[in-house]
Scaffold this active site. Sequence first.
Site, PDB file in Angstrom:
ATOM      1  N   GLN A 101       0.844  -1.199   0.000  1.00 52.20           N
ATOM      2  CA  GLN A 101       0.000   0.000   0.000  1.00 52.20           C
ATOM      3  C   GLN A 101       0.876   1.243   0.000  1.00 52.20           C
ATOM      4  O   GLN A 101       0.384   2.357  -0.117  1.00 52.20           O
ATOM      5  CB  GLN A 101      -0.885   0.013   1.252  1.00 52.20           C
ATOM      6  CG  GLN A 101      -1.820  -1.171   1.351  1.00 52.20           C
ATOM      7  CD  GLN A 101      -2.444  -1.227   2.744  1.00 52.20           C
ATOM      8  OE1 GLN A 101      -3.446  -0.587   3.019  1.00 52.20           O
ATOM      9  NE2 GLN A 101      -1.824  -1.985   3.638  1.00 52.20           N
ATOM     10  N   VAL A 103       3.524   4.101  -1.055  1.00 48.68           N
ATOM     11  CA  VAL A 103       3.704   4.848  -2.304  1.00 48.68           C
ATOM     12  C   VAL A 103       5.149   5.357  -2.429  1.00 48.68           C
ATOM     13  O   VAL A 103       5.452   6.156  -3.301  1.00 48.68           O
ATOM     14  CB  VAL A 103       2.702   6.036  -2.378  1.00 48.68           C
ATOM     15  CG1 VAL A 103       1.268   5.538  -2.411  1.00 48.68           C
ATOM     16  CG2 VAL A 103       2.896   7.019  -1.210  1.00 48.68           C
ATOM     17  N   HIS A 119      -1.701   1.448  -4.133  1.00 50.17           N
ATOM     18  CA  HIS A 119      -2.109   2.848  -3.958  1.00 50.17           C
ATOM     19  C   HIS A 119      -1.249   3.817  -4.765  1.00 50.17           C
ATOM     20  O   HIS A 119      -1.188   5.002  -4.442  1.00 50.17           O
ATOM     21  CB  HIS A 119      -2.093   3.222  -2.466  1.00 50.17           C
ATOM     22  CG  HIS A 119      -3.126   2.483  -1.667  1.00 50.17           C
ATOM     23  ND1 HIS A 119      -3.073   2.368  -0.298  1.00 50.17           N
ATOM     24  CD2 HIS A 119      -4.244   1.826  -2.051  1.00 50.17           C
ATOM     25  CE1 HIS A 119      -4.126   1.662   0.131  1.00 50.17           C
ATOM     26  NE2 HIS A 119      -4.834   1.314  -0.920  1.00 50.17           N
ATOM     27  N   CYS A 130      -6.677  14.569 -18.078  1.00 54.58           N
ATOM     28  CA  CYS A 130      -6.623  13.623 -19.205  1.00 54.58           C
ATOM     29  C   CYS A 130      -5.912  12.324 -18.840  1.00 54.58           C
ATOM     30  O   CYS A 130      -5.743  11.455 -19.701  1.00 54.58           O
ATOM     31  CB  CYS A 130      -5.981  14.260 -20.423  1.00 54.58           C
ATOM     32  SG  CYS A 130      -4.188  14.433 -20.314  1.00 54.58           S
ATOM     33  N   CYS A 150      -2.590  18.816 -22.027  1.00 57.71           N
ATOM     34  CA  CYS A 150      -3.866  19.539 -22.062  1.00 57.71           C
ATOM     35  C   CYS A 150      -3.862  20.756 -21.141  1.00 57.71           C
ATOM     36  O   CYS A 150      -4.854  21.480 -21.082  1.00 57.71           O
ATOM     37  CB  CYS A 150      -5.011  18.598 -21.682  1.00 57.71           C
ATOM     38  SG  CYS A 150      -5.061  18.226 -19.928  1.00 57.71           S
ATOM     39  N   THR A 188       0.668  -2.808   8.666  1.00 57.95           N
ATOM     40  CA  THR A 188      -0.514  -2.074   8.195  1.00 57.95           C
ATOM     41  C   THR A 188      -1.608  -2.151   9.245  1.00 57.95           C
ATOM     42  O   THR A 188      -1.801  -3.196   9.877  1.00 57.95           O
ATOM     43  CB  THR A 188      -1.025  -2.599   6.829  1.00 57.95           C
ATOM     44  OG1 THR A 188      -2.258  -1.942   6.519  1.00 57.95           O
ATOM     45  CG2 THR A 188      -1.199  -4.104   6.784  1.00 57.95           C
ATOM     46  N   ASN A 213       3.304  -6.674  13.368  1.00 59.83           N
ATOM     47  CA  ASN A 213       2.900  -5.278  13.574  1.00 59.83           C
ATOM     48  C   ASN A 213       3.356  -4.837  14.956  1.00 59.83           C
ATOM     49  O   ASN A 213       3.451  -5.639  15.885  1.00 59.83           O
ATOM     50  CB  ASN A 213       1.364  -5.125  13.451  1.00 59.83           C
ATOM     51  CG  ASN A 213       0.951  -3.682  13.207  1.00 59.83           C
ATOM     52  OD1 ASN A 213       1.250  -2.788  13.992  1.00 59.83           O
ATOM     53  ND2 ASN A 213       0.263  -3.447  12.100  1.00 59.83           N
TER      54      ASN A 213
END
Length: 243
Positions: A101, A103, A119, A130, A150, A188, A213
């Site tokens: 997840q 980035v 993600h 666009c 554009c 997570t 975790n």
Amino acid sequence: MDFPTELISYLHAATRVAVLTGAGVSQESGLRTFRDAQEGLWAQYRPEDLATPEAFDRNPRLVWEFYAMRRLKAGEVLPNAGHIALAEIENRFPAFTLITQNVDGLHQRAGSQSVIELHGNITRARCSKCDFFLEKWADSGDDVPPCPHCGGLLRPDVVWFGETLPAQALSAAIEAARHCQAFFSIGTSGLVQPAASLAFAAKERGAVIVEINAEPTPLTPSADFFFQGSSGKILPQLSRALN
Ligand code: BJW
Ligand code: ZN
């Protein structure tokens, strides 16, 4: 950490493994987790209020700057021992899928080969009008850079709340979860859908669920094994235990 012998034997015999990672895996690289308070100027905003299409419509410059700050930070830090151990562990299994997840691109920088980005990735941008994708663009001072095609506003190539996930990435992740023999959920909070459902999809099909975790999560009662602590410590130990 002592891993139960039954888990290690099971993993020695397993051929198909899927791993879902979240912001906790990058925490030891020095990146804040999503639900941690931000620093300085950003402390007054909840990340949830910046990661929406509505926030971008309201104030594109503010959202663009939030991501510019995080992009810079992600480029400054290094993959940690947890990222590196996952890249090692990948080589032990004929079919290994790393679903992230995150980035920040740190798994790829650590050498992981088979990475599904659910993600998106903060290092890329795309046009909000666009959908033209860019890996590089010229930052134009204080303004949000325009799309070279554009003239629309560029936005980070990430998935915000209320947006659909990239279809190919999501179907590949579901496929990996449904067909794996062991599913790891690492760092997570398990609060964000549809990523949070992947572990349950794997469990329904009979996979063993392993969670790593710092804190228990909504998945913990359903996990077959829960290792509480930091992924940067536990994953290298797991990699060694699999030797
Ligand atoms: C450590 C550690 C260490 C710390 N070692 N561990 C069904 C039910 C309810 C709601 C929904 C639903 N389906 C869809 C929704 C809405 C929404 C959602 O899930 N909302 C919930 C909050 C309730 N989902 C969506 O909108 C998704 N789209 C979608 O489903 O489309 C279809 C649809 C559209 C409209 C309506 C209905 C359906 C899109 C979700 C996109 C999420 N995007 C973000 C932002 C990305 C860009 C950015 O980074 O800015 O992704 S939000 C944020 O959360 C980010 C993360 O990838 C994601 C998950 O967070 P993560 O990684 O778990 O981080 P934290 O901070 O939460 O947790 C860190 C964990 O690490 C903690 O547990 C710590 O304990 C642990 N930890 N240090 C080990 N060293
Ligand atoms: Zn455009």
